[in-house]
Design an enzyme around this catalytic site. Structure first.
Site, PDB file in Angstrom:
ATOM      1  N   ASP A  39       0.833  -1.202   0.000  1.00  0.00           N
ATOM      2  CA  ASP A  39       0.000   0.000   0.000  1.00  0.00           C
ATOM      3  C   ASP A  39       0.869   1.256   0.000  1.00  0.00           C
ATOM      4  O   ASP A  39       1.743   1.432   0.870  1.00  0.00           O
ATOM      5  CB  ASP A  39      -0.899   0.008   1.240  1.00  0.00           C
ATOM      6  CG  ASP A  39      -2.164   0.825   1.046  1.00  0.00           C
ATOM      7  OD1 ASP A  39      -2.104   1.858   0.361  1.00  0.00           O
ATOM      8  OD2 ASP A  39      -3.219   0.428   1.571  1.00  0.00           O
ATOM      9  N   ASP A  40       0.622   2.143  -0.972  1.00  0.00           N
ATOM     10  CA  ASP A  40       1.224   3.487  -1.030  1.00  0.00           C
ATOM     11  C   ASP A  40       2.735   3.480  -1.229  1.00  0.00           C
ATOM     12  O   ASP A  40       3.400   4.499  -0.992  1.00  0.00           O
ATOM     13  CB  ASP A  40       0.887   4.294   0.229  1.00  0.00           C
ATOM     14  CG  ASP A  40      -0.502   4.905   0.181  1.00  0.00           C
ATOM     15  OD1 ASP A  40      -1.213   4.697  -0.817  1.00  0.00           O
ATOM     16  OD2 ASP A  40      -0.887   5.589   1.142  1.00  0.00           O
ATOM     17  N   CYS A  78      -6.172   3.849  -4.414  1.00  0.00           N
ATOM     18  CA  CYS A  78      -6.307   2.522  -3.823  1.00  0.00           C
ATOM     19  C   CYS A  78      -7.412   1.658  -4.431  1.00  0.00           C
ATOM     20  O   CYS A  78      -7.149   0.684  -5.132  1.00  0.00           O
ATOM     21  CB  CYS A  78      -6.534   2.719  -2.332  1.00  0.00           C
ATOM     22  SG  CYS A  78      -6.778   1.217  -1.421  1.00  0.00           S
ATOM     23  N   LYS A 133      -5.822  -6.167   3.341  1.00  0.00           N
ATOM     24  CA  LYS A 133      -6.755  -5.076   3.066  1.00  0.00           C
ATOM     25  C   LYS A 133      -7.623  -5.372   1.840  1.00  0.00           C
ATOM     26  O   LYS A 133      -7.119  -5.638   0.761  1.00  0.00           O
ATOM     27  CB  LYS A 133      -5.965  -3.782   2.853  1.00  0.00           C
ATOM     28  CG  LYS A 133      -6.786  -2.574   2.446  1.00  0.00           C
ATOM     29  CD  LYS A 133      -5.883  -1.354   2.322  1.00  0.00           C
ATOM     30  CE  LYS A 133      -6.621  -0.140   1.775  1.00  0.00           C
ATOM     31  NZ  LYS A 133      -5.754   1.057   1.721  1.00  0.00           N
ATOM     32  N   HIS A 135     -10.989  -3.306   0.783  1.00  0.00           N
ATOM     33  CA  HIS A 135     -11.320  -1.968   0.279  1.00  0.00           C
ATOM     34  C   HIS A 135     -12.047  -1.996  -1.065  1.00  0.00           C
ATOM     35  O   HIS A 135     -11.877  -1.110  -1.907  1.00  0.00           O
ATOM     36  CB  HIS A 135     -10.063  -1.099   0.184  1.00  0.00           C
ATOM     37  CG  HIS A 135     -10.364   0.359   0.356  1.00  0.00           C
ATOM     38  ND1 HIS A 135      -9.445   1.358   0.057  1.00  0.00           N
ATOM     39  CD2 HIS A 135     -11.478   1.006   0.794  1.00  0.00           C
ATOM     40  CE1 HIS A 135      -9.972   2.537   0.310  1.00  0.00           C
ATOM     41  NE2 HIS A 135     -11.203   2.351   0.752  1.00  0.00           N
ATOM     42  N   HIS A 243       0.405   2.547   4.268  1.00  0.00           N
ATOM     43  CA  HIS A 243      -0.605   3.594   4.310  1.00  0.00           C
ATOM     44  C   HIS A 243      -0.548   4.284   5.662  1.00  0.00           C
ATOM     45  O   HIS A 243      -0.171   3.679   6.667  1.00  0.00           O
ATOM     46  CB  HIS A 243      -1.985   2.966   4.104  1.00  0.00           C
ATOM     47  CG  HIS A 243      -3.072   3.928   3.737  1.00  0.00           C
ATOM     48  ND1 HIS A 243      -3.632   4.800   4.643  1.00  0.00           N
ATOM     49  CD2 HIS A 243      -3.715   4.144   2.563  1.00  0.00           C
ATOM     50  CE1 HIS A 243      -4.570   5.510   4.050  1.00  0.00           C
ATOM     51  NE2 HIS A 243      -4.643   5.137   2.778  1.00  0.00           N
ATOM     52  N   ASP A 323      -0.067  -0.372  -5.006  1.00  0.00           N
ATOM     53  CA  ASP A 323      -1.412  -0.029  -5.480  1.00  0.00           C
ATOM     54  C   ASP A 323      -1.467   1.348  -6.118  1.00  0.00           C
ATOM     55  O   ASP A 323      -2.409   1.654  -6.845  1.00  0.00           O
ATOM     56  CB  ASP A 323      -2.444  -0.135  -4.350  1.00  0.00           C
ATOM     57  CG  ASP A 323      -2.200   0.850  -3.215  1.00  0.00           C
ATOM     58  OD1 ASP A 323      -1.072   1.356  -3.062  1.00  0.00           O
ATOM     59  OD2 ASP A 323      -3.151   1.106  -2.444  1.00  0.00           O
ATOM     60  N   ASN A 324      -0.498   2.193  -5.844  1.00  0.00           N
ATOM     61  CA  ASN A 324      -0.435   3.531  -6.449  1.00  0.00           C
ATOM     62  C   ASN A 324       0.900   4.141  -6.076  1.00  0.00           C
ATOM     63  O   ASN A 324       1.673   3.564  -5.297  1.00  0.00           O
ATOM     64  CB  ASN A 324      -1.582   4.434  -5.954  1.00  0.00           C
ATOM     65  CG  ASN A 324      -1.847   4.369  -4.475  1.00  0.00           C
ATOM     66  OD1 ASN A 324      -2.857   3.820  -4.031  1.00  0.00           O
ATOM     67  ND2 ASN A 324      -0.939   4.925  -3.677  1.00  0.00           N
ATOM     68  N   LYS A 345       0.667  10.400  -5.298  1.00  0.00           N
ATOM     69  CA  LYS A 345      -0.531   9.569  -5.218  1.00  0.00           C
ATOM     70  C   LYS A 345      -1.788  10.389  -5.551  1.00  0.00           C
ATOM     71  O   LYS A 345      -1.943  11.508  -5.090  1.00  0.00           O
ATOM     72  CB  LYS A 345      -0.667   8.998  -3.804  1.00  0.00           C
ATOM     73  CG  LYS A 345      -1.979   8.294  -3.511  1.00  0.00           C
ATOM     74  CD  LYS A 345      -2.055   7.867  -2.053  1.00  0.00           C
ATOM     75  CE  LYS A 345      -3.387   7.220  -1.726  1.00  0.00           C
ATOM     76  NZ  LYS A 345      -3.471   6.779  -0.306  1.00  0.00           N
TER      77      LYS A 345
END
Length: 676
Positions: A39-40, A78, A133, A135, A243, A323-324, A345
């Protein structure tokens, strides 16, 4: 110990070719698939890209032994990336352009889509596991991963939680609510009927999520090897790290924080057991980020070790992705880093979308190199399905043919492409174009970005998060632009970045100018015109956001009045849950500009939604009487949702549980007093 050369037959609908293979092939082994989603994670947050402040030896080793993906792209935030990863569909088709807000359970990935784990189960008899996660929706049980193809799920539903207490909107149980769950058919002797809920998991406070998830993944790997040695395994491990945590900042264990003390001596932004000391500077944020990434890297190493101990490693295809792009320069109380790439992001410069990525292991015929071929997150569904099929058939020429459930929309241009040959052998990519984002006429969003070959056109590049505020280049704190030997090399960035508007779009040659320094639009007007024409073509089947006023007129029925695109409720996706200032009942919806006409008893609609499970009208009503399926239903103070020709009722306006009925006949009173 390697798996026995055996393939258990899936459903009887499998092809004759598969049937013949299983009786004649001595090596019909679908690979295990291990998919890590971080994540991130920013481009400059792994040492394999030249980052000097965060060593990531486990990620680096996988890339060195496999294939490092240097031109791999995801969506800039995300939920859109996760939706594309699971469904294989472009953001312009699945319609999820922004992350689902925490606590808003009114949204979810279209239930008509068959997701990657379900494809693997039905076509190639995989056992499927998810850790971490989700989401992608939680408004009813059917939106949860345990109902979307995963045999086992352990993790959380929303976009953010506390790393230590696993709660939302404040440490559980003092405030907020617990968001840690476990479920799936494996826990109920193979039975997991529609509507069945996962179990909440209590008494985990103090267990750092990254390490907790890694232990669960390792345990399930061991169990799979013992209990199902002849079945292929698919495991999707979606990290919380890195994140921002529910205390607003990235969190990491103190022992890891001490590893990176030199990044911000005497300062910390705090964590569960570590108080904020000094000032929470950008350097202190970077220290937390470095510690968090280090835990993620160690967790990946632990899972790889578990695969080796289980005798599964040699038969496992490992994929790693972010994811980004990273939220940088202190944005979102975070300090991931994308330098030397431009942007952040949530934006459509490459810093928001060019992803850390690699593929390693079973089925790869060429390894130890850096792939420059285009690959997009939507491509994983058909690509991994072909990897599975080639393993089952022991045939390097076999390719998976996508299958669809009854009523499911087939892939359209811009959706996933089978790119297995390019990834496994180094041959040219089948992908030459990426639709980063296209908005239909009238959409409240204005961002557009299209990649064709080396060239990328974009305007209004800021969508959300820091992508809407950070359009430049941001080295880590206290670092000059040329401080490291980056794998992407660019001269020092310009002092003033170009603005990219619809009137003056930006055009970049990403191959020769990967950091997006030089706008070529004025030098290539014919190419700009051609790429804009392509964007206009894609607008014809693009999901977009709009708002309507819905009224009940006695003797006439429901009427829709389209509001201006700049009305308050239309200004952002997240505003869907707070549009109480406008009169009447507001209906935010996603739909394309072209579609067939649908009829109800009282109203004609001229649109075909691409996100039918997310179309809803939310309002507080004094009284509603619905005649459906010849059975009257009476509710007071009820939330009212409408989707195509169905009505959904919930016992309160916040619960948003679904009861579906066909064809509305009458509604006895006007819905007023919108409740935000």
């Amino acid at each position: 110990m390697p798996r026995a050369a055996h393939f258990e037959m899936p459903a009887p609908s499998s092809t004759l070719l598969l049937l013949l293979c299983c009786f004649t092939c001595a090596d019909c082994l679908a690979p295990h698939i291990m998919f890590f989603l971080i994540d991130d994670l920013g481009w400059n947050d792994v040492s394999m890209h030249g980052a000097q402040d965060i060593p990531t030896p486990n990620i680096d080793n996988l890339a060195a032994e496999g294939v490092r993906l240097n031109s791999y792209y995801v969506n800039p935030v995300c939920s859109p990336t996760r939706a594309s990863l699971m469904s294989g569909r472009s953001v312009i088709h699945h319609g999820i352009s922004r992350p689902f807000p925490s606590g808003n359970d009114a949204e979810g990935l279209n239930l008509s889509y068959t997701l990657l784990p379900a494809h693997l189960k039905t076509s190639y008899n995989y056992s499927t596991y998810m850790v971490g996660k989700w989401h992608l929706g939680m408004k009813t049980a059917d939106y949860l991963p345990s109902h979307r193809g995963f045999d086992r799920f352990f993790g959380y539903y929303s976009g953010v939680m506390d790393y230590w207490t696993h709660g939302m909107s404040g440490p559980y149980p003092q405030s907020g609510g617990l968001d840690l769950h476990e479920g799936g058919a494996d826990f109920q002797a193979g039975e997991w009927p529609s509507g069945m809920l996962d179990d909440p998991i209590y008494n985990t406070t103090g267990d750092y999520s990254t390490l907790m998830f890694a232990r669960k993944a390792a345990a399930w790997i061991g169990q799979h090897a013992q209990e199902r040695p002849q079945k292929p395994m698919f495991m999707y491990f979606a990290f919380q790290g890195c994140h921002s945590g529910d205390n607003s900042f990235v969190q990491a264990p103190n022992v890891y924080m001490k590893r990176f003390e030199q990044l911000a001596p005497g300062e910390t932004c705090g964590s569960w057991t570590v108080p904020l000391t000094g000032k929470c500077t950008k350097a202190a944020m970077r220290k937390s980020v470095a510690a968090c990434v280090a835990v993620v890297d160690d967790a990946i190493g632990d899972v790889v070790t578990a695969l080796k101990r289980a005798g599964m490693y040699e038969d496992t295809l490992i994929v790693l992705s972010t994811d980004n792009g990273g939220p940088t320069d202190g944005a979102d109380n975070n300090n991931m880093n994308n330098f030397p790439l431009r942007g952040c992001k949530g934006g459509y410069f490459d810093g928001g979308m060019r992803a850390v990525g690699l593929i390693h292991g079973a089925g790869l015929k060429k390894t130890g190199y850096v792939s420059q071929h285009l690959h997009h997150v939507v491509d994983w569904v058909p690509t991994l399905l072909t990897a599975a099929k080639q393993g089952v058939l022991n045939d390097r020429t076999a390719h998976h043919d996508m299958t669809y459930a009854e009523g499911e929309r087939h892939f359209l241009p811009g959706d996933g492409i089978d790119n297995w040959d390019a990834l496994s052998t180094g041959t040219p990519s089948k992908r030459s174009e990426i639709i980063h984002v296209v908005q239909a006429d009238g959409s409240v969003e204005q961002s557009h970005a299209l990649r064709q070959g080396d060239m990328k056109i974009l305007w209004h590049p800021g969508l959300s998060d820091c992508g809407a505020t950070h359009f430049g280049w941001y080295p880590p704190p206290n670092r000059a632009p040329g401080y490291a030997n980056f794998t992407i090399r660019c001269p020092n960035p310009p002092m003033v970045p170009d603005t990219c508007t619809e009137q003056k779009p930006c055009l970049f040659n990403i191959s020769s100018d990967p950091c997006e320094h030089e706008n070529l639009a004025s030098k290539r007007p014919d190419l700009v015109k051609s790429m804009i024409a392509t964007i206009n073509e894609y607008r014809e089947h693009t999901a977009f956001l709009s708002c309507f006023l819905i009224r009940w007129l006695p003797g006439i029925g429901l009427t829709l009045e389209k509001l201006r695109a700049r009305e308050p409720c239309c200004r952002s996706h997240q505003a869907w849950s707070r549009h109480g200032r406008l009169p009447g009942a507001l209906w935010p919806l996603a739909y394309p500009t072209a579609g067939k006409t649908l009829l109800s008893d009282k109203l004609r609609w001229s649109w075909l939604p691409l996100r039918p499970n997310d179309l809803r009208w939310r309002c507080k009503c004094q009284s509603i009487r619905v005649m459906a399926a010849a059975a009257p239903l009476k509710r007071t103070s009820t939330t009212f949702f409408t989707q195509l020709e169905r009505v959904y009722l919930a016992s309160s306006w916040t619960s948003q549980a679904i009861l579906g009925y066909p064809s509305v006949h009458t509604i006895s009173s006007e819905c007023t007093n919108v409740k935000a």
